[in-house]
Design a protein around this motif. Structure first.
Motif, mmCIF file in Angstrom:
data_model
loop_
_atom_site.group_PDB
_atom_site.id
_atom_site.type_symbol
_atom_site.label_atom_id
_atom_site.label_comp_id
_atom_site.label_asym_id
_atom_site.label_seq_id
_atom_site.Cartn_x
_atom_site.Cartn_y
_atom_site.Cartn_z
ATOM 1 N N ALA A 251 41.877 42.203 -11.491
ATOM 2 C CA ALA A 251 42.258 43.564 -11.867
ATOM 3 C C ALA A 251 42.072 43.768 -13.369
ATOM 4 N N LEU A 252 42.446 42.771 -14.155
ATOM 5 C CA LEU A 252 42.255 42.853 -15.604
ATOM 6 C C LEU A 252 40.778 43.013 -15.942
ATOM 7 N N THR A 253 39.932 42.263 -15.273
ATOM 8 C CA THR A 253 38.489 42.328 -15.521
ATOM 9 C C THR A 253 37.936 43.710 -15.199
ATOM 10 N N ARG A 254 38.359 44.261 -14.060
ATOM 11 C CA ARG A 254 37.886 45.591 -13.657
ATOM 12 C C ARG A 254 38.275 46.638 -14.697
ATOM 13 N N MET A 255 39.489 46.551 -15.206
ATOM 14 C CA MET A 255 39.964 47.539 -16.174
ATOM 15 C C MET A 255 39.237 47.406 -17.511
ATOM 16 N N LEU A 256 38.972 46.190 -17.922
ATOM 17 C CA LEU A 256 38.224 45.983 -19.168
ATOM 18 C C LEU A 256 36.800 46.526 -19.037
ATOM 19 N N LYS A 257 36.176 46.296 -17.890
ATOM 20 C CA LYS A 257 34.818 46.791 -17.664
ATOM 21 C C LYS A 257 34.785 48.320 -17.645
ATOM 22 N N ALA A 258 35.855 48.913 -17.143
ATOM 23 C CA ALA A 258 35.902 50.370 -17.026
ATOM 24 C C ALA A 258 36.383 51.048 -18.306
ATOM 25 N N GLY A 259 36.697 50.249 -19.327
ATOM 26 C CA GLY A 259 37.182 50.824 -20.573
ATOM 27 C C GLY A 259 38.616 51.299 -20.506
ATOM 28 N N GLU A 260 39.360 50.814 -19.531
ATOM 29 C CA GLU A 260 40.763 51.220 -19.366
ATOM 30 C C GLU A 260 41.722 50.359 -20.177
ATOM 31 N N LEU A 261 41.200 49.338 -20.855
ATOM 32 C CA LEU A 261 41.953 48.524 -21.808
ATOM 33 C C LEU A 261 41.055 48.268 -23.008
ATOM 34 N N ALA A 262 41.676 48.091 -24.182
ATOM 35 C CA ALA A 262 40.873 47.896 -25.393
ATOM 36 C C ALA A 262 40.323 46.487 -25.514
ATOM 37 N N GLY A 263 41.027 45.503 -24.961
ATOM 38 C CA GLY A 263 40.538 44.135 -25.078
ATOM 39 C C GLY A 263 41.544 43.128 -24.566
ATOM 40 N N ALA A 264 41.137 41.858 -24.583
ATOM 41 C CA ALA A 264 42.010 40.781 -24.119
ATOM 42 C C ALA A 264 41.679 39.492 -24.868
ATOM 43 N N GLY A 265 42.721 38.710 -25.118
ATOM 44 C CA GLY A 265 42.569 37.376 -25.685
ATOM 45 C C GLY A 265 43.170 36.377 -24.726
ATOM 46 N N LEU A 266 42.349 35.491 -24.169
ATOM 47 C CA LEU A 266 42.789 34.622 -23.079
ATOM 48 C C LEU A 266 42.563 33.151 -23.413
ATOM 49 N N ASP A 267 43.602 32.355 -23.204
ATOM 50 C CA ASP A 267 43.503 30.901 -23.373
ATOM 51 C C ASP A 267 43.712 30.184 -22.045
ATOM 52 N N VAL A 268 44.084 30.945 -21.005
ATOM 53 C CA VAL A 268 44.333 30.393 -19.666
ATOM 54 C C VAL A 268 43.758 31.351 -18.632
ATOM 55 N N TYR A 269 43.477 30.816 -17.428
ATOM 56 C CA TYR A 269 42.751 31.595 -16.426
ATOM 57 C C TYR A 269 43.343 31.365 -15.047
ATOM 58 N N GLU A 270 43.235 32.386 -14.226
ATOM 59 C CA GLU A 270 43.841 32.306 -12.901
ATOM 60 C C GLU A 270 43.067 31.404 -11.957
ATOM 61 N N HIS A 271 41.746 31.483 -11.981
ATOM 62 C CA HIS A 271 40.932 30.739 -11.013
ATOM 63 C C HIS A 271 40.070 29.704 -11.738
ATOM 64 N N GLY A 272 40.442 28.457 -11.657
ATOM 65 C CA GLY A 272 39.636 27.405 -12.268
ATOM 66 C C GLY A 272 39.712 27.432 -13.779
ATOM 67 N N ILE A 273 38.794 26.726 -14.409
ATOM 68 C CA ILE A 273 38.854 26.547 -15.857
ATOM 69 C C ILE A 273 37.954 27.522 -16.618
ATOM 70 N N LYS A 274 37.145 28.289 -15.917
ATOM 71 C CA LYS A 274 36.165 29.127 -16.614
ATOM 72 C C LYS A 274 36.504 30.609 -16.605
ATOM 73 N N GLY A 275 37.457 31.014 -15.789
ATOM 74 C CA GLY A 275 37.799 32.415 -15.737
ATOM 75 C C GLY A 275 36.747 33.239 -15.010
ATOM 76 N N ASN A 276 37.033 34.510 -14.850
ATOM 77 C CA ASN A 276 36.096 35.420 -14.206
ATOM 78 C C ASN A 276 34.802 35.481 -15.024
ATOM 79 N N PRO A 277 33.639 35.220 -14.413
ATOM 80 C CA PRO A 277 32.375 35.206 -15.171
ATOM 81 C C PRO A 277 32.102 36.492 -15.935
ATOM 82 N N ASP A 278 32.556 37.622 -15.407
ATOM 83 C CA ASP A 278 32.304 38.900 -16.076
ATOM 84 C C ASP A 278 32.988 38.983 -17.432
ATOM 85 N N LEU A 279 34.094 38.250 -17.596
ATOM 86 C CA LEU A 279 34.823 38.286 -18.863
ATOM 87 C C LEU A 279 33.995 37.693 -20.003
#
Length: 328
Positions: A251-279
């Motif tokens: 959901a965070l990725t979709r909102m960032l792609k749609a311009g519904e959030l200004a940005g994100a700083g991530l040090d941890v990820y929900e799925h595996g060690i690489k995070g959503n590829p789109d990020l």
């Protein structure tokens, strides 16, 4: 006649000074390769040890703990978080669990500020331009970000790390707000100049930056879910140095792609060690490989706590950092 030394198995490479001290005090089995043990290796190691020293990369679930045999009596975790350990199953089998709280507080809080600045001041974009040799000179309107001073910071989880973040952010001129399972004491709130929000929905809707600093528990899973993320302003920034599962990453990725959030700083990820590829392709997202506690000082202090927990247990006492049911 001296008593037999405890048999200790360490699952990952630790700082050399910590490994040396472990060898001096215990009958320790260290790792030559700095890769996670397989499930079978973990079971075999635990069956031959009194104590096992795992890290976040070791998933000690109920099934695995059930196969660890009767000799194991202490899981001395190298790290503050223990959501990768089924503490309740360990307790039922008479196995104590300890962790290393407190020592990563300042390091993680520093990283929160680094991620805030990285996103709001577009540091990743500027770094990329310089590394690729594309900078053609200063311009009045180039790489315009925003200052932290005056922004409202909403801290989700006001424990040791959350409070350390509040003190740092206050020095940057940010306004401190927080949501927590329990409200802080009045004198602590006053010292931090922090405003408490009982409603997380109401808080996130009014913040400029959200910092996730709560542990991963069943009650915090997807605490920032799609519905709640939609409440954020489209100028808001989300920073997470806690656990990836607290945020619905898709959901965070979709909102960032749609311009519904200004940005994100991530040090941890929900799925595996690489995070959503789109990020990884977004200029307004700063991604780090779980570096929040990665300082030499912090990792050595974590090791020292592990040593104290094991030594105290060896002396017939409860480890000072034992994980108890009220912490779950």
């Amino acid at each position: 006649m001296p008593s037999k030394r405890l048999s200790v198995v360490v699952t990952r490479r630790l700082p050399e000074v910590v490994e040396t001290r472990l060898k001096e005090l215990f009958d320790v089995r260290l790792r030559d390769e700095d890769v996670p043990m397989t499930r079978a290796q973990l079971i075999e190691a635990a069956q031959e040890a009194d104590v096992i020293v795992p890290t976040i990369t070791d998933s000690l679930d109920a099934g695995l703990i059930g196969q660890m045999g009767d000799r194991l009596k202490l899981i001395a975790n190298f790290g503050a978080g223990f959501d990768h350990i089924d503490v309740e199953t360990a307790r039922q089998r008479g196995i104590l669990v300890s962790n290393t709280p407190g020592v990563v507080t300042d390091d993680t809080a520093d990283m929160v500020m680094a991620l805030m600045l990285g996103v709001t001041r577009r540091i990743q974009e500027g770094l990329g331009v310089m590394q690729e040799g594309r900078w053609d000179g200063w311009a009045p309107t180039a790489f315009l970000g925003g200052r932290l001073g005056g922004r409202r910071l909403g801290i989700l989880g006001m424990g040791r790390i959350g409070q350390a973040v509040a003190r740092r952010a206050s020095a940057f001129g940010m306004q401190i707000h927080y949501h927590n399972r329990r409200r802080l004491r009045a004198e602590t709130e006053e010292a931090l100049e922090a405003t408490y929000w009982d409603s997380l929905d109401q808080m996130v809707a009014r913040m400029d930056v959200i910092s996730v600093n709560c542990p991963s528990t069943p009650s915090t899973y997807h605490l920032l879910n799609a519905r709640r993320l939609k409440l954020l302003k489209n100028t808001a920034v989300v920073v997470n140095t806690s656990r990836g599962e607290v945020i619905d990453e898709n959901a965070l990725t979709r909102m960032l792609k749609a311009g519904e959030l200004a940005g994100a700083g991530l040090d941890v990820y929900e799925h595996g060690i690489k995070g959503n590829p789109d990020l990884r392709n977004m200029p307004n997202v700063v991604m780090l490989p779980h570096m929040g506690s990665a300082t030499q000082e912090g990792r050595v202090e974590m090791g020292e706590k592990v040593l104290i927990n094991i030594k105290t247990f060896a002396d017939g006492h409860r480890p000072p950092d034992q994980v108890v049911p009220s912490m779950l």
